[in-house]
Scaffold this motif. Structure first.
Motif, mmCIF file in Angstrom:
data_model
loop_
_atom_site.group_PDB
_atom_site.id
_atom_site.type_symbol
_atom_site.label_atom_id
_atom_site.label_comp_id
_atom_site.label_asym_id
_atom_site.label_seq_id
_atom_site.Cartn_x
_atom_site.Cartn_y
_atom_site.Cartn_z
ATOM 1 N N PHE A 84 0.817 -1.204 0.000
ATOM 2 C CA PHE A 84 0.000 0.000 0.000
ATOM 3 C C PHE A 84 0.854 1.258 0.000
ATOM 4 C CE2 PHE A 84 -2.424 3.347 2.132
ATOM 5 C CZ PHE A 84 -3.480 3.436 1.245
ATOM 6 N N GLY A 85 0.553 2.165 -0.894
ATOM 7 C CA GLY A 85 1.151 3.483 -0.888
ATOM 8 C C GLY A 85 2.068 3.792 -2.040
ATOM 9 N N THR A 86 2.705 2.789 -2.613
ATOM 10 C CA THR A 86 3.688 3.046 -3.657
ATOM 11 C C THR A 86 3.064 3.720 -4.863
ATOM 12 O OG1 THR A 86 4.959 1.115 -2.958
ATOM 13 C CG2 THR A 86 5.403 1.983 -5.143
ATOM 14 N N TYR A 87 2.078 3.102 -5.457
ATOM 15 C CA TYR A 87 1.469 3.665 -6.655
ATOM 16 C C TYR A 87 0.515 4.806 -6.337
ATOM 17 C CZ TYR A 87 3.720 0.227 -9.524
ATOM 18 O OH TYR A 87 4.674 -0.508 -10.177
ATOM 19 N N THR A 88 -0.010 4.836 -5.142
ATOM 20 C CA THR A 88 -0.834 5.968 -4.745
ATOM 21 C C THR A 88 0.005 7.239 -4.763
ATOM 22 O OG1 THR A 88 -2.143 4.507 -3.325
ATOM 23 C CG2 THR A 88 -2.344 6.885 -2.938
ATOM 24 N N VAL A 89 1.171 7.172 -4.147
ATOM 25 C CA VAL A 89 2.072 8.327 -4.128
ATOM 26 C C VAL A 89 2.588 8.618 -5.535
ATOM 27 C CG1 VAL A 89 4.298 9.163 -3.256
ATOM 28 C CG2 VAL A 89 2.724 7.996 -1.723
ATOM 29 N N ALA A 90 2.864 7.570 -6.319
ATOM 30 C CA ALA A 90 3.375 7.771 -7.679
ATOM 31 C C ALA A 90 2.349 8.465 -8.567
ATOM 32 C CB ALA A 90 3.791 6.434 -8.283
ATOM 33 N N PHE A 91 1.105 8.020 -8.519
ATOM 34 C CA PHE A 91 0.060 8.672 -9.310
ATOM 35 C C PHE A 91 -0.154 10.116 -8.854
ATOM 36 C CE2 PHE A 91 -1.620 4.350 -10.470
ATOM 37 C CZ PHE A 91 -1.541 4.520 -11.836
ATOM 38 N N LEU A 92 -0.224 10.323 -7.544
ATOM 39 C CA LEU A 92 -0.424 11.683 -7.036
ATOM 40 C C LEU A 92 0.752 12.582 -7.391
ATOM 41 C CD1 LEU A 92 -2.031 10.895 -3.562
ATOM 42 C CD2 LEU A 92 -3.129 12.048 -5.493
ATOM 43 N N GLY A 93 1.969 12.066 -7.278
ATOM 44 C CA GLY A 93 3.151 12.852 -7.635
ATOM 45 C C GLY A 93 3.195 13.191 -9.113
ATOM 46 N N ALA A 94 2.845 12.229 -9.948
ATOM 47 C CA ALA A 94 2.851 12.467 -11.394
ATOM 48 C C ALA A 94 1.799 13.500 -11.777
ATOM 49 C CB ALA A 94 2.613 11.162 -12.142
ATOM 50 N N VAL A 95 0.605 13.383 -11.223
ATOM 51 C CA VAL A 95 -0.453 14.351 -11.535
ATOM 52 C C VAL A 95 -0.087 15.735 -10.995
ATOM 53 C CG1 VAL A 95 -2.874 14.965 -11.075
ATOM 54 C CG2 VAL A 95 -2.282 12.644 -11.779
ATOM 55 N N ALA A 96 0.515 15.792 -9.817
ATOM 56 C CA ALA A 96 0.940 17.078 -9.270
ATOM 57 C C ALA A 96 1.999 17.731 -10.160
ATOM 58 C CB ALA A 96 1.480 16.899 -7.852
ATOM 59 N N ALA A 97 2.965 16.943 -10.620
ATOM 60 C CA ALA A 97 3.994 17.484 -11.511
ATOM 61 C C ALA A 97 3.387 17.959 -12.826
ATOM 62 C CB ALA A 97 5.063 16.423 -11.773
ATOM 63 N N MET A 98 2.460 17.188 -13.369
ATOM 64 C CA MET A 98 1.823 17.590 -14.627
ATOM 65 C C MET A 98 0.982 18.845 -14.448
ATOM 66 S SD MET A 98 0.875 14.030 -16.622
ATOM 67 C CE MET A 98 0.003 13.220 -15.303
ATOM 68 N N LYS A 99 0.266 18.950 -13.329
ATOM 69 C CA LYS A 99 -0.559 20.137 -13.093
ATOM 70 C C LYS A 99 0.318 21.371 -12.908
ATOM 71 C CE LYS A 99 -4.465 20.297 -10.999
ATOM 72 N NZ LYS A 99 -5.203 20.799 -12.162
ATOM 73 N N GLN A 100 1.463 21.226 -12.252
ATOM 74 C CA GLN A 100 2.366 22.364 -12.080
ATOM 75 C C GLN A 100 2.916 22.838 -13.417
ATOM 76 O OE1 GLN A 100 3.251 24.210 -9.343
ATOM 77 N NE2 GLN A 100 1.585 23.106 -8.344
#
Length: 175
Positions: A84-100
């Motif tokens: 638990f947590g690996t891909y949750t953080v990865a998806f959130l990090g990727a979307v955050a980077a793309m939104k920035q």
């Protein structure tokens, strides 16, 4: 505007996101011999591509993108890894980077592919770092970049580029 016009994207987006979660696994299962032929390890990320389209085509005004990103990350963790947590953080990090980065890039194809490249690199680096921390990534950084990141980038950039305008048309239709 009728009620059905307001809910089309709100219904279609999460349904396709969930469907792509399973298509990712099916694609890896069906073509695993090709995707993991020594020394390559190619990872199809259709779910991340769909989230990229949501960021690129500004669907967050109509869809709770952060909620769906967190939920799909949790489902991805539960269904595919059990950690638990690996891909949750990865998806959130990727979307955050793309939104920035979306604030600085426009909706042209090349700008979109640059945006997706940034998100995919963020996603892959986070999953590699998490695997390294918990001891399941036992490959060096150069091997990781050459044999996993490069082929994964190539496959997913081609998929995202080929579907860019059809998905843009779909988003325009659903609005």
């Amino acid at each position: 505007m009728a009620f059905w016009q307001l809910t089309r994207l709100r219904v279609v987006f999460p349904v396709l996101l969930l469907l792509l979660l399973f298509v990712d696994g099916d694609l890896m299962s069906a073509m695993g011999a090709i995707f993991t032929a020594f020394p390559w390890h190619i990872l199809p990320t259709l779910t991340l591509i769909w989230l990229f389209y949501a960021v690129q085509f500004d669907a967050d005004s109509e869809v709770p993108i952060w909620l769906y990103t967190a939920l799909i990350g949790v489902l991805f963790d539960m269904y595919y890894t059990g950690i638990f947590g690996t891909y949750t953080v990865a998806f959130l990090g990727a979307v955050a980077a793309m939104k920035q980065m979306h604030a600085y890039l426009d909706e042209r194809l090349l700008s979109g592919m640059t945006l997706f490249l940034i998100g995919l690199l963020t996603y892959l680096v986070i999953t590699y770092a998490a695997g390294f921390i918990i001891g399941i990534a036992n490959v060096g950084m150069v091997s990781f970049l050459l044999y996993e990141v490069l082929p994964t980038l190539l496959l997913n950039l081609v998929i995202a580029a080929l579907a860019y305008y059809p998905v843009w048309s779909l988003f325009q239709f659903l609005r």
